[in-house]
Design an enzyme around this catalytic site. Structure first.
Site, PDB file in Angstrom:
ATOM      1  N   TYR A 129      45.162  73.029  96.282  1.00 40.81           N
ATOM      2  CA  TYR A 129      45.004  71.594  96.049  1.00 40.81           C
ATOM      3  C   TYR A 129      44.417  71.398  94.653  1.00 40.81           C
ATOM      4  CZ  TYR A 129      40.067  72.568  97.184  1.00 40.81           C
ATOM      5  OH  TYR A 129      38.799  73.089  97.196  1.00 40.81           O
ATOM      6  N   ASP A 138      28.294  69.002 101.894  1.00 45.81           N
ATOM      7  CA  ASP A 138      29.697  69.330 101.602  1.00 45.81           C
ATOM      8  C   ASP A 138      30.267  68.466 100.476  1.00 45.81           C
ATOM      9  OD1 ASP A 138      32.022  70.864 101.824  1.00 45.81           O
ATOM     10  OD2 ASP A 138      32.971  69.385 103.120  1.00 45.81           O
ATOM     11  N   ASN A 180      39.490  67.737 100.418  1.00 43.60           N
ATOM     12  CA  ASN A 180      40.580  67.594 101.398  1.00 43.60           C
ATOM     13  C   ASN A 180      40.288  66.644 102.552  1.00 43.60           C
ATOM     14  OD1 ASN A 180      42.293  69.575 100.100  1.00 43.60           O
ATOM     15  ND2 ASN A 180      40.795  71.077 100.796  1.00 43.60           N
TER      16      ASN A 180
HETATM   17  C1  0GY Z   1      34.585  72.843 102.720  1.00 41.93           C
HETATM   18  C2  0GY Z   1      35.890  72.648 103.339  1.00 41.93           C
HETATM   19  C3  0GY Z   1      37.129  72.726 102.769  1.00 41.93           C
HETATM   20  C4  0GY Z   1      37.441  73.280 101.486  1.00 41.93           C
HETATM   21  C5  0GY Z   1      36.836  74.310 100.880  1.00 41.93           C
HETATM   22  O1  0GY Z   1      36.634  75.875  99.201  1.00 41.93           O
HETATM   23  C6  0GY Z   1      37.306  74.956  99.653  1.00 41.93           C
HETATM   24  O2  0GY Z   1      38.356  74.567  99.134  1.00 41.93           O
HETATM   25  O3  0GY Z   1      35.746  74.832 101.373  1.00 41.93           O
HETATM   26  C7  0GY Z   1      38.262  72.250 103.572  1.00 41.93           C
HETATM   27  O4  0GY Z   1      39.295  71.874 103.008  1.00 41.93           O
HETATM   28  O5  0GY Z   1      38.137  72.231 104.823  1.00 41.93           O
HETATM   29  O6  0GY Z   1      33.738  73.507 103.281  1.00 41.93           O
HETATM   30  O7  0GY Z   1      34.358  72.334 101.631  1.00 41.93           O
END
Ligand code: 0GY
Length: 295
Positions: free
Chosen positions: A51, A251, A256
């Site tokens: 992404y 977070d 996403n």
């Molecule tokens: C989070 C969750 C997400 C993404 C990531 O590193 C990342 O891209 O952790 C997610 O898309 O569920 O913990 O930030």
């Protein structure tokens, strides 16, 4: 570079104007799960990313920290930066003692590179099993990385979804370090706390004292949306049973999210719903993260 021209068309940007929390965080509270994205003009996103987010750099993260009333951050390498940890390491260095980091590394990581990241504040690596975020990594590669970081006192953060836990259990038991599970292993809230899937996670924690859990991301797990009533029983169960092995974080900048973007002040107000007493709040927000990241 204008980040708005580059981010995914359906990307939701972090909340521009979060509320001031009604819940007053205790002095010294740690936001133990957050990320930095770029800024991409300085720290370009990785070619293999799944992404492309908006820019969300250290300046905005630390402004939010101060606004909400946190003292410290644990910055987790986001998958959009792949194994290029420069944005996260730079953010850690700028905050000095007030930030720690979790890196993503490959099997070729050297002791000198680990030592350099350690000096900047990194204290662990993240192994990601969420298929929409990363390509598959062989488990023996993860084991070899865990063996390398162990002597630095680092730990492993794992991100997986509830349906994958059964398959992952034997692997997790081989890891020689503390293991921190992101977002309680993403339970399916529709199934309820007593369902075998969530009870498998509870059992993992009760049988393995090296397993910790982040009680994070109600906005991701909730089926009802704000005020996330449906997720409270899951967090309450984990916090009640394992109060010495839980961590909390915003977070931010909430990668996403598709349904809505949470208000970070509202997320802070959620904390007393899952950790009702000041004693447990202190463990969740100060004692536990300080023991894991700052001792
Ligand atoms: C989070 C969750 C997400 C993404 C990531 O590193 C990342 O891209 O952790 C997610 O898309 O569920 O913990 O930030």
């Amino acid at each position: 570079m204008n980040d708005l021209q580059n981010m995914d068309a359906d990307w939701l940007k972090f909340h521009p104007d979060p509320k001031k929390p009604d819940f007053q965080l205790p002095e010294g509270a740690v936001d133990a799960h957050c990320h930095v994205f770029g800024p991409s003009s300085e720290f370009p996103f990785a070619a293999e990313r799944k992404y492309t987010p908006c820019d969300a750099g250290k300046k905005q993260l630390y402004a939010l920290r101060d606004y909400l009333g946190f003292s410290r951050n644990v910055i987790v390498q986001a998958t959009c930066h792949g194994k290029d940890n420069r944005a996260m390491v730079d953010a850690c260095r700028s905050a000095g003692e007030y930030a720690r980091g979790i890196a993503s590394v490959g099997a070729d990581i050297t002791e000198a590179e680990i030592a350099e990241m350690h000096e900047a504040g990194v204290r662990g690596v993240r192994f990601n099993f969420v298929k929409r975020l990363v390509d598959d990594t062989p488990r023996d590669v993860f084991i070899s990385i865990a063996d390398k970081i162990k002597s630095f006192g680092w730990h492993v953060v794992v991100y997986f979804e509830a349906q994958d836990l059964e398959d992952l259990e034997s692997f997790l038991k081989k890891l020689p370090t503390t293991i921190v599970v992101d977002h309680m292993g993403r339970p399916d809230i529709a199934k309820g706390v007593n369902h075998a899937d969530f009870q498998r996670f509870v059992r993992l924690m009760s049988q393995n004292e090296n397993v910790w859990s982040k009680v994070t991301c109600p906005e991701r797990l909730s089926l009802q949306g704000p005020p996330y009533d449906d997720v409270v029983p899951f967090y309450a169960e984990i916090v009640r049973r394992f109060s010495d092995r839980v961590l909390w974080g915003t977070d931010w900048p909430h990668p996403n999210m598709k349904s809505h973007m949470p208000d970070d002040g509202f997320l802070v107000d959620y904390i007393p719903r899952i950790a009702p007493t000041s004693e447990v709040q202190k463990k969740l927000l100060i004692d536990n993260p300080m023991r894991l990241y700052w001792s």
